[in-house]
Each structure stands twice: as C-alpha cells, then as structure tokens.
Design an enzyme around this catalytic site. Sequence first.
Site, PDB file in Angstrom:
ATOM      1  N   SER A 199       0.812  -1.212   0.000  1.00  0.00           N
ATOM      2  CA  SER A 199       0.000   0.000   0.000  1.00  0.00           C
ATOM      3  C   SER A 199       0.852   1.271   0.000  1.00  0.00           C
ATOM      4  O   SER A 199       1.613   1.516  -0.924  1.00  0.00           O
ATOM      5  CB  SER A 199      -0.968  -0.048   1.189  1.00  0.00           C
TER       6      SER A 199
ATOM      7  N   ASP B 235      -2.410   6.328  -3.498  1.00  0.00           N
ATOM      8  CA  ASP B 235      -1.254   5.685  -2.885  1.00  0.00           C
ATOM      9  C   ASP B 235      -0.791   4.536  -3.772  1.00  0.00           C
ATOM     10  O   ASP B 235      -1.300   4.349  -4.883  1.00  0.00           O
ATOM     11  CB  ASP B 235      -1.563   5.225  -1.462  1.00  0.00           C
TER      12      ASP B 235
ATOM     13  N   ASP C  25      -1.109   1.340  -4.017  1.00  0.00           N
ATOM     14  CA  ASP C  25      -2.007   0.334  -4.590  1.00  0.00           C
ATOM     15  C   ASP C  25      -3.366   0.912  -4.944  1.00  0.00           C
ATOM     16  O   ASP C  25      -4.284   0.181  -5.288  1.00  0.00           O
ATOM     17  CB  ASP C  25      -2.153  -0.869  -3.662  1.00  0.00           C
TER      18      ASP C  25
ATOM     19  N   ASP D   3      -5.824   2.276  -3.319  1.00  0.00           N
ATOM     20  CA  ASP D   3      -7.053   2.147  -2.537  1.00  0.00           C
ATOM     21  C   ASP D   3      -7.263   3.343  -1.615  1.00  0.00           C
ATOM     22  O   ASP D   3      -8.252   3.399  -0.887  1.00  0.00           O
ATOM     23  CB  ASP D   3      -7.090   0.832  -1.752  1.00  0.00           C
TER      24      ASP D   3
END
Length: 448
Positions: free
Chosen positions: A104, A243, A245, A247
């Site tokens: 992440s 960010d 990833d 999400d």
Amino acid sequence: MALFGTDGVRGRANEGNMTAEMALRLGAAAGRYFRRDGTGGHSAHRVVIGKDTRQSGYMLENALTAGLTSTGMNVLLLGPVPTPAVGLLARSMRADLGVMISASHNPADDNGIKFFGPDGFKLSDDAEAEIERMVETGVRLADAPNIGRARRIDDGRGRYVEYAKTTIPSGMTLEGLKVVIDCANGAAYRAAPDVLSELGATVIPVGVSPNGRNINLDCGSTHTDTCAAAVVAHGADVGIALDGDADRVMILDAEGRVADGDQLMALFASRWAAEGRLRGDTLVATVMSNLGLERFLEAKGLSLHRTRVGDRHVVEAMRAGGFNLGGEQSGHIVMTDHATTGDGLIAGLQFLAEMVRTGLPAADLMQSFDPVPQRLENVRYEAGADPLEDAKVKAAIRHAEARLEGSGRLLIRASGTEPLIRVMAECEDIGLLDRVVDDVADAVRDAT
C-alpha cells in the site's frame, strides 16, 4: 506465529514474514483453505493475483503461484493493477480467491499480501486465523496429475478501466476539467490516467514512471506536495493523489490545498442523504476520524458508526449494518454500491462528478466542516517490544485522558502494518493538545 495485521500480511521484503518461502506456504495454505472439497482436481478452481510495482513483487508473485498451484489452483496473473481491481476481478472472473501483492502506502522495501474471497471482499478474522493455522501445520498437496496451471491475463487492467468509467452518471463527461493525477509510481500508473482521459478530462499525470524502487517516494497520497506543485504549475482545476495500490485518495484544490478522507466522506454522505441514497442514514468510519465529522453529520440528522482502524473493519461493519458508505481519514473511501474495498480512483471520480454536477470549484466542495484540532504522533519502536505494557506509559495515558476529559479525546494504538505506536488526540485547546500528545509520545520513546 502472528502473520496477519490490519490489512493482510506485511513486512520488509525478504525478511521475517515477507520471504519467498513464507509466500509459498501462504499460497499453499490459502489454496487449500479455498479447496474445502478436499479433491485434487483443478479444472474449476482458480485464483487471480495482482500486484503493485515493487521490485519484490516478482519474487512474491512467483512464490505465491508455486504454493497455489501445488494445491491444485489455476492461477491467473493480472500484473500491476489497483487493489480494488483484484476484488472486482475475483468476483467477475468467478475465482475462488483473489490475492494482491502490495504494501500500500509503505516504502518500496516493504511488501504485503492481501487476500480476497470469491465475493470480492477481504477475508474475515476467522478465515485469516484458519489460514495462519494451516501455514503452521502444513497442508496436503495435490497429486501430480492435478497440480494447477498459471497464465497471464492481458486485459485485467482494461476490465477495471471500463468498470471504473461506469461509476459516474451515464453520459457525464469530464471535458473542460484539467486534472492532475498522481499515481505514486504505483499500481494505477496506467489505469488511472486512462480512465480520466477516456472520460474527457485534460490529464496531467504524475508518478507514472515506476522503476521498482520509487513507489510512494515523495509522491502520492502520503506526500501530496508533489501533486500540489503540479496542480499549481499547470493551472489545474483539481488534483487526485493515490497511494501505491490505489485504494487511498487525497483531493487537492486549484491552490494545492488538501482534503482528507473525512472531508470526502462528509461531502458524499450529505449528498447521498439528500438524494435518499445513504442507507440507514449512517456513515461508517474509524476511531481516527475527526470529531468535526461526527458533529457535521449529527447536525444533518445522520449517524457516524465508528470501528477499529482498517478499511477491512469498516467494510465488515458496513456489511453487517447494511450501510453503503464508509472509509478512513487516511483516504480509504468505501462505496459498496461500486466496489468491495477502498477505491481511490472511483472516489476521485465521484468528486469530479460533483464538480461537474454543481459547477463548483474543488475548493467549495472539499471543506464541508471545520475539523477539531487533531494531532497524530508516530513513535517507532523495536520489533518484539510492547511499549504499551510499560507502567510509565500506562500512567502517562491515564493522566492525559484525565486532562482531556470533557474537552477532547485520546487514542493510542499500535500500528497493524509497521512497528509504530500512534498517539492521536483531539482538543479545541491547541496548547493542551500539544502537551498531552508530547507527554504520551515521550513516555513511549522512553520505554523503547
């Protein structure tokens, strides 16, 4: 063995729980968990694997594939795609399991493994505990004729792009909007600019040159100065910072000012409530969300349901209560009408749709309430230690809570993804706010 944190398994690549060996064992355990029929055949069993752009993703992808195929799973490799795309494709491709390889917002040297069930939602605590048990005890492998296969899926990103475009009103165009999109050199570096461009926006892409080492490096939702500078330099109407990833999201106005997840949730909740679309007249958020958000919702006759930190806990509460909007101050925005997990790009699209619908600039939409002064201090500690069990730390926390009683709140917690103690307080009296945070943070430092 403690493997799972607040969002899957995470750690420094090639160390501890983030080695190729552990990924192989996790893959085998997850494969067997989702093969409860106990058979060795693999014709109808499949798993989709996505990843972000970290260099270590290659290693973990191969190891997970080996573990999964060893239990008879067919593996479909998506390549770099946003985390929410894995949830979407696990469900739409009728997979037994979805896996996202990503840490992440963490630095490039970290990585992680997140699991999604066949319904596209992250696994429950009970499911994770059972997989963890199977990692410890080992699993029965498939017979040689029934070992699974692996192949690359070339259109996974394209499927997500097409779906994302359907989440704004049919026929709406983003023509006339100049948008900076900062992809953090991460998983959405191709998908996000494509979506915005195909919807008609003039797109200024930032953080779209991943090299395996620069994910989240001075860019993205945790380092918004880069996006802000691009917005101002290009005279853009709005900035969207994702960010690694994709999400999470932060929204920036034309001056480069930032709106966090709390402000976005306030905007969406009030809009959806006015349209009769906010189920249960309730927004789900974590204990970290600002007291100002709670007061804003109460003034509109709406409720705030708080959960533990982690978008997985937000989603669990949403599903249990039948709610359709939730998220975190950090920028996870969960809209179960559209996605099974936080989706920064889709949340950004909903904000752009509000700009188009109202004709208002970003600055007028991203400040729904005045936040109560809040301060968060992260104190790093040595892995294996437990500063919160120290007597002096406990005493400092009790003293701080007593000083804030009736005028604010204090939240102390250990991070589920890093060796950090997070010390957060809210109080209208900024001087008192600083004193209590400093006192508790200092006590934690002294105990490490």
